[in-house]
Design an enzyme around this catalytic site. Structure first.
Site, PDB file in Angstrom:
ATOM      1  CB  THR A  22      -0.848  -2.787  -5.034  1.00  0.00           C
ATOM      2  OG1 THR A  22      -1.014  -4.285  -5.408  1.00  0.00           O
ATOM      3  CG2 THR A  22      -0.210  -2.073  -6.168  1.00  0.00           C
ATOM      4  CG  ASN A  23       2.811  -7.077  -4.542  1.00  0.00           C
ATOM      5  OD1 ASN A  23       2.694  -7.598  -5.413  1.00  0.00           O
ATOM      6  ND2 ASN A  23       1.868  -7.341  -3.258  1.00  0.00           N
ATOM      7  N   PRO A  24       3.951  -5.561  -7.584  1.00  0.00           N
ATOM      8  CG  PRO A  24       6.577  -5.369  -8.344  1.00  0.00           C
ATOM      9  CD  PRO A  24       5.491  -5.471  -7.087  1.00  0.00           C
ATOM     10  CB  ALA A  90       2.879 -10.874  -4.076  1.00  0.00           C
TER      11      ALA A  90
END
Ligand code: C5P
Length: 207
Positions: A22-24, A90
């Site tokens: 995943t990403n922030p 995102a």
């Protein structure tokens, strides 16, 4: 009144039931756009990845996990395409080539993960007006211009995520609007909600 479809947050790409890529992204920018559009009386569908935010008033929210779930929900919400699509999510660019239905045993896991590309939701979907985001760390404007052209957007909202107060997790953003006609509008540091209201005003002006 118009119809708005908005994506927000990250996606999760599972390797097994307890592990994922995943990403922030926190979803703040997309939730702000949804709130701003609902405040103006538009019909809003918000397709959200896993985030910890309250649904803005008057917004229909659909929760998803992976990029492929997000694509299916977006296509469903876009329907006949007579709407504005604002892609703030995102989306993970890759996913593991396979996902195990049971937790992988540590001792049996390989030290490489085979990845495959996820669909580009914004590029692929057909709808009247598309607005995208470009979160960049370098060559911000040239990258944003390329994405605006390649994804067929009415406008791209560019930001340098290395700048203080801009990007992931903050309540503020410093962005530049790059429109399909080539015009550029640099905005000062402002709250994500203020940026969102500017985006909705721009969308309302589209034919
Ligand atoms: O190409 P890049 O990921 O930088 O493009 C960013 C824009 O495209 C954002 O608006 C993002 O929401 C959208 N996007 C998407 N699906 C992807 C990748 C990006 O909708 N798989």
């Amino acid at each position: 009144m118009g119809r708005y479809v908005i994506t927000a947050g990250p996606t999760r790409e599972h390797l097994d039931p307890v592990r994922f890529l995943t990403n922030p992204s926190t979803g703040k920018m997309g939730f702000a756009v949804a709130r701003a559009a609902a405040e103006r009386g538009h019909d809003v569908a918000l397709i959200a990845g896993p985030v910890a935010l309250k649904t803005p008033k008057g917004v229909r929210r659909i929760d998803v996990t992976s990029a492929r779930d997000m694509l299916a929900a977006v296509e469903d919400a876009i329907g006949d395409g007579d709407c504005v699509f604002v892609a703030t999510a995102a989306v993970a660019d890759w996913r593991p080539a396979s996902c195990a239905d049971r937790k992988l045993k540590k001792g049996l896991m390989s030290d490489t993960i085979k990845l495959v590309r996820n669909p580009d939701i914004l590029k692929g979907v057909k709808c009247r007006h598309k607005i995208g985001f470009a979160a960049e760390t370098n060559d911000v404007m040239s990258e944003a211009a390329r994405k605006c052209r390649e994804k067929g957007l009415a406008m791209i909202v560019a930001n340098d995520v290395t700048e203080k107060g801009a990007g992931f997790g903050t309540d503020t953003n410093r962005v530049t609007f790059l429109k399909a006609d080539g015009s550029v509008e640099r905005l000062p540091l402002m709250s994500k909600l203020a940026v969102a209201r500017r985006i909705v005003r721009f969308a309302e002006g589209l034919a």
